[in-house]
Design a protein around this motif. Structure first.
Motif, PDB file in Angstrom:
ATOM      1  N   UNK A 354       0.784  -1.183  -0.092  1.00  0.00           N
ATOM      2  CA  UNK A 354       0.032   0.165  -0.062  1.00  0.00           C
ATOM      3  C   UNK A 354       0.937   1.227  -0.165  1.00  0.00           C
ATOM      4  N   UNK A 355       0.475   1.986  -1.107  1.00  0.00           N
ATOM      5  CA  UNK A 355       1.304   3.551  -0.826  1.00  0.00           C
ATOM      6  C   UNK A 355       0.416   4.902  -1.009  1.00  0.00           C
ATOM      7  N   UNK A 356       0.869   5.709  -0.282  1.00  0.00           N
ATOM      8  CA  UNK A 356      -0.056   6.850  -0.187  1.00  0.00           C
ATOM      9  C   UNK A 356       1.055   8.262  -0.627  1.00  0.00           C
ATOM     10  N   UNK A 357       0.331   8.971  -1.257  1.00  0.00           N
ATOM     11  CA  UNK A 357       0.909  10.168  -1.568  1.00  0.00           C
ATOM     12  C   UNK A 357       0.150  11.175  -1.093  1.00  0.00           C
ATOM     13  N   UNK A 358       0.808  12.088  -0.215  1.00  0.00           N
ATOM     14  CA  UNK A 358       0.033  13.176   0.680  1.00  0.00           C
ATOM     15  C   UNK A 358       0.524  14.458   0.259  1.00  0.00           C
ATOM     16  N   UNK A 359      -0.508  15.139  -0.358  1.00  0.00           N
ATOM     17  CA  UNK A 359      -0.563  16.433  -0.697  1.00  0.00           C
ATOM     18  C   UNK A 359      -0.387  17.286   0.394  1.00  0.00           C
ATOM     19  N   UNK A 360      -0.936  16.787   1.481  1.00  0.00           N
ATOM     20  CA  UNK A 360      -1.002  17.838   2.649  1.00  0.00           C
ATOM     21  C   UNK A 360       0.607  17.922   3.207  1.00  0.00           C
ATOM     22  N   UNK A 361       1.388  17.137   3.028  1.00  0.00           N
ATOM     23  CA  UNK A 361       2.799  16.931   3.227  1.00  0.00           C
ATOM     24  C   UNK A 361       3.662  17.574   2.142  1.00  0.00           C
ATOM     25  N   UNK A 362       3.277  17.156   0.960  1.00  0.00           N
ATOM     26  CA  UNK A 362       4.162  17.733   0.018  1.00  0.00           C
ATOM     27  C   UNK A 362       3.918  19.161  -0.417  1.00  0.00           C
ATOM     28  N   UNK A 363       2.570  19.735  -0.036  1.00  0.00           N
ATOM     29  CA  UNK A 363       2.419  21.222  -0.188  1.00  0.00           C
ATOM     30  C   UNK A 363       2.993  22.113   1.016  1.00  0.00           C
ATOM     31  N   UNK A 364       3.598  21.381   1.845  1.00  0.00           N
ATOM     32  CA  UNK A 364       4.494  22.075   3.051  1.00  0.00           C
ATOM     33  C   UNK A 364       5.849  21.740   2.882  1.00  0.00           C
ATOM     34  N   UNK A 365       6.114  20.996   1.905  1.00  0.00           N
ATOM     35  CA  UNK A 365       7.733  20.644   1.673  1.00  0.00           C
ATOM     36  C   UNK A 365       8.789  21.643   1.630  1.00  0.00           C
ATOM     37  N   UNK A 366       9.510  21.688   2.622  1.00  0.00           N
ATOM     38  CA  UNK A 366      10.537  22.742   2.371  1.00  0.00           C
ATOM     39  C   UNK A 366      11.516  23.114   1.252  1.00  0.00           C
ATOM     40  N   UNK A 367      11.446  22.120   0.414  1.00  0.00           N
ATOM     41  CA  UNK A 367      12.148  21.934  -0.903  1.00  0.00           C
ATOM     42  C   UNK A 367      11.444  22.716  -1.873  1.00  0.00           C
ATOM     43  N   UNK A 368      10.334  22.911  -1.669  1.00  0.00           N
ATOM     44  CA  UNK A 368       9.417  23.524  -2.648  1.00  0.00           C
ATOM     45  C   UNK A 368       8.607  25.057  -2.219  1.00  0.00           C
ATOM     46  N   UNK A 369       8.538  25.059  -0.819  1.00  0.00           N
ATOM     47  CA  UNK A 369       7.864  25.939  -0.086  1.00  0.00           C
ATOM     48  C   UNK A 369       8.572  26.612   0.977  1.00  0.00           C
ATOM     49  N   UNK A 370       9.190  27.676   0.850  1.00  0.00           N
ATOM     50  CA  UNK A 370       9.727  28.629   2.102  1.00  0.00           C
ATOM     51  C   UNK A 370       8.464  28.898   2.857  1.00  0.00           C
ATOM     52  N   UNK A 371       8.830  28.834   4.431  1.00  0.00           N
ATOM     53  CA  UNK A 371       7.990  29.300   5.272  1.00  0.00           C
ATOM     54  C   UNK A 371       6.522  28.653   4.982  1.00  0.00           C
ATOM     55  N   UNK A 372       6.527  27.354   4.685  1.00  0.00           N
ATOM     56  CA  UNK A 372       5.315  26.673   4.186  1.00  0.00           C
ATOM     57  C   UNK A 372       4.150  26.879   4.890  1.00  0.00           C
ATOM     58  N   UNK A 373       3.750  27.285   6.178  1.00  0.00           N
ATOM     59  CA  UNK A 373       2.644  27.541   6.761  1.00  0.00           C
ATOM     60  C   UNK A 373       2.130  28.963   6.668  1.00  0.00           C
ATOM     61  N   UNK A 374       2.950  29.906   6.047  1.00  0.00           N
ATOM     62  CA  UNK A 374       2.625  31.082   5.694  1.00  0.00           C
ATOM     63  C   UNK A 374       1.442  31.299   4.697  1.00  0.00           C
ATOM     64  N   UNK A 375       0.503  32.085   4.892  1.00  0.00           N
ATOM     65  CA  UNK A 375      -0.500  32.041   3.776  1.00  0.00           C
ATOM     66  C   UNK A 375      -0.100  33.303   2.732  1.00  0.00           C
ATOM     67  N   UNK A 376       0.324  33.011   1.573  1.00  0.00           N
ATOM     68  CA  UNK A 376       0.824  33.945   0.590  1.00  0.00           C
ATOM     69  C   UNK A 376       0.480  33.530  -0.741  1.00  0.00           C
TER      70      UNK A 376
END
Length: 456
Positions: A354-376
């Motif tokens: 069983x494999x999951x991909x988690x947009x919840x995590x990828x959308x907060x990944x520091x490699x792609x999103x600086x200060x990921x919890x900030x709404x911008x």
């Protein structure tokens, strides 16, 4: 992102039960912790020995692309959760596979062309007008925006599906979907699942809800079949589904029609409701962003009702929604089952896993999103989007199983948000909103905002 490991690191859990309670009580937090502590592919076990399940969680954009697109044929909807969804909601586009899925997709695709979807803008605007009228007449200064947007989105998709048969469907669906979603979740996480036909309290309650949901869909479909093109609005989706036919694929029978209707009701309102509810919540918390959105709406629309042709002229409103979908994706976790052994980010995924991909995590990944919890919302300018990997943001899934209704969701969301912003500003009452994951993202508390009517 590639590592030199050949076996996935494992998230620490309880000696006998692994991460079962962590996943059941806070799956999204557990996945975030797994990536933070162990990297982009993590093995997570849950349940007692002998009936323990193992999940390989994939968090990188490249890994998500491999699972959903590049090697999509190797990752099927064969896991426990999809089986439970299939039994609760039928074998429609969300859950079907192989030739069933291809046939359904071919029959449904003409209903979701850009030209066809753009034609639903007027129905969406009519439902927003009804909502704004209720706010104006209600006299309430504070509303739960998640509840309000769920109600709006459900009415809008029911209107587009059924034409004038809105109220009969909305009441049943509004009550049924949360109950069936909770039932699917509880069975999906249970180490042992009793047969659905055993007369347990949970099974009996779910069966009653299931019957009520099927009955209202079957009744509306039967009435439409008997009366032909009887909808007052003519081209509702149900009429088009009834008439969908090709020499190669035939047409939908009554059971197939019901299953497509259920999928459209579920997927067609959840994404929009989540995006709009949290967009209003985030705008209420960020007055500088709200001010920019107000200015764009006023400048572009000048007080008139928006239509499909206005979407390109409202880029900042669109950016607000995209950034909202980054932070609060309606489908925060997507599951698959590997057919053959493969390698993702240097880690071996065994056949049958069983494999999951988690947009919840990828959308907060520091490699792609600086200060990921900030709404911008400026993260979604065309230049910023072009600089990121394709699957750093995938709220609609991706690959050949990407959501067929994503253009409709964006059309509905932009029109609704623009019209709401024409009439109101917002101040946050609840600044923190607990969420969880079931079939879709679940809100575990109120999302209250204070309405601030705008003066002309």
């Amino acid at each position: 992102m590639t590592t030199t490991r050949t076996e996935a690191p494992e998230l620490a859990g309880l000696p006998l039960l692994g991460s079962m309670f962590d996943l059941k009580n806070d799956a999204l937090g557990t996945f975030l912790r797994a990536r933070r502590d162990h990297g982009d592919v993590v093995k997570i076990t849950a349940g007692p020995p002998g009936i323990r399940s193992t999940i390989y969680a994939v968090f990188s954009a490249e890994g998500a692309q491999q699972v959903l697109a590049g090697e999509s044929a190797n990752f099927r909807k064969d896991n426990t959760f999809y089986q439970e969804i299939r039994e609760s909601f039928g074998n429609g586009l969300l859950t079907s596979q192989d030739e069933d899925y291809l046939r359904q997709r071919r029959l449904v695709q003409p209903l979701f062309t850009k030209r066809r979807v753009d034609g639903y803008a007027e129905a969406v605007a009519a439902e927003v007008t009804t909502l704004l009228g209720e706010w104006q007449d209600g006299g309430d200064e504070t509303v739960d925006v998640h509840h309000e947007m769920t109600r709006f989105a459900l009415r809008a998709v029911a209107r587009i599906l059924f034409g004038t048969d809105v109220d009969a469907a909305v009441e049943i669906v509004e009550r049924s979907f949360p109950e069936l979603g909770a039932y699917v979740l509880s069975r999906g996480y249970a180490p042992l699942r009793v047969p659905r036909d055993w007369p347990t309290p949970g099974n009996r309650k779910a069966a009653a809800v299931h019957r009520a949901l099927y009955e209202v869909c079957d009744r509306i479909i039967a009435e439409r079949r008997a009366s032909g093109r009887a909808s007052a609005e003519g081209d509702d989706l149900l009429t088009l589904l009834v008439e969908a036919e090709s020499a190669e694929d035939g047409s939908f029978d009554a059971t197939e029609l019901r299953e497509q209707v259920l999928v459209f009701l579920l997927a067609g309102h959840e994404t929009t409701a989540t995006s709009l509810g949290f967009a209003l919540h985030l705008l209420a918390k960020h007055p500088e962003v709200l001010k920019r959105a107000h200015e764009e709406v006023d400048r572009v629309l000048g007080g008139r009702t928006p239509g499909a042709a206005d979407l390109d002229a409202l880029p900042y409103v669109t950016q607000v929604l995209k950034e909202t979908m980054r932070l609060f994706p309606a489908a925060p976790v997507i599951g698959r089952r590997a057919v053959a052994t493969t390698v993702i980010d240097g880690v071996t995924i065994p056949a049958g896993a069983d494999v999951v991909v988690a947009s919840w995590v990828t959308h907060r990944h520091p490699a792609y999103w600086e200060d990921a919890e900030r709404f911008d919302p400026d993260r979604f300018t065309p230049e910023a989007e072009a600089a990121r990997p394709r699957y750093a943001w995938f709220p609609f899934g991706g690959g050949p199983r990407a959501c067929i209704g994503q253009h409709f969701s964006m059309l509905e969301s932009v029109i609704a948000l623009a019209m709401i912003l024409q009439g109101y500003g917002f101040e946050a009452v609840d600044t923190e909103v607990p969420v969880g994951s079931a079939i879709t993202l679940q809100v575990a508390g109120p999302v209250r905002c204070r309405l601030v009517p705008r003066t002309a």
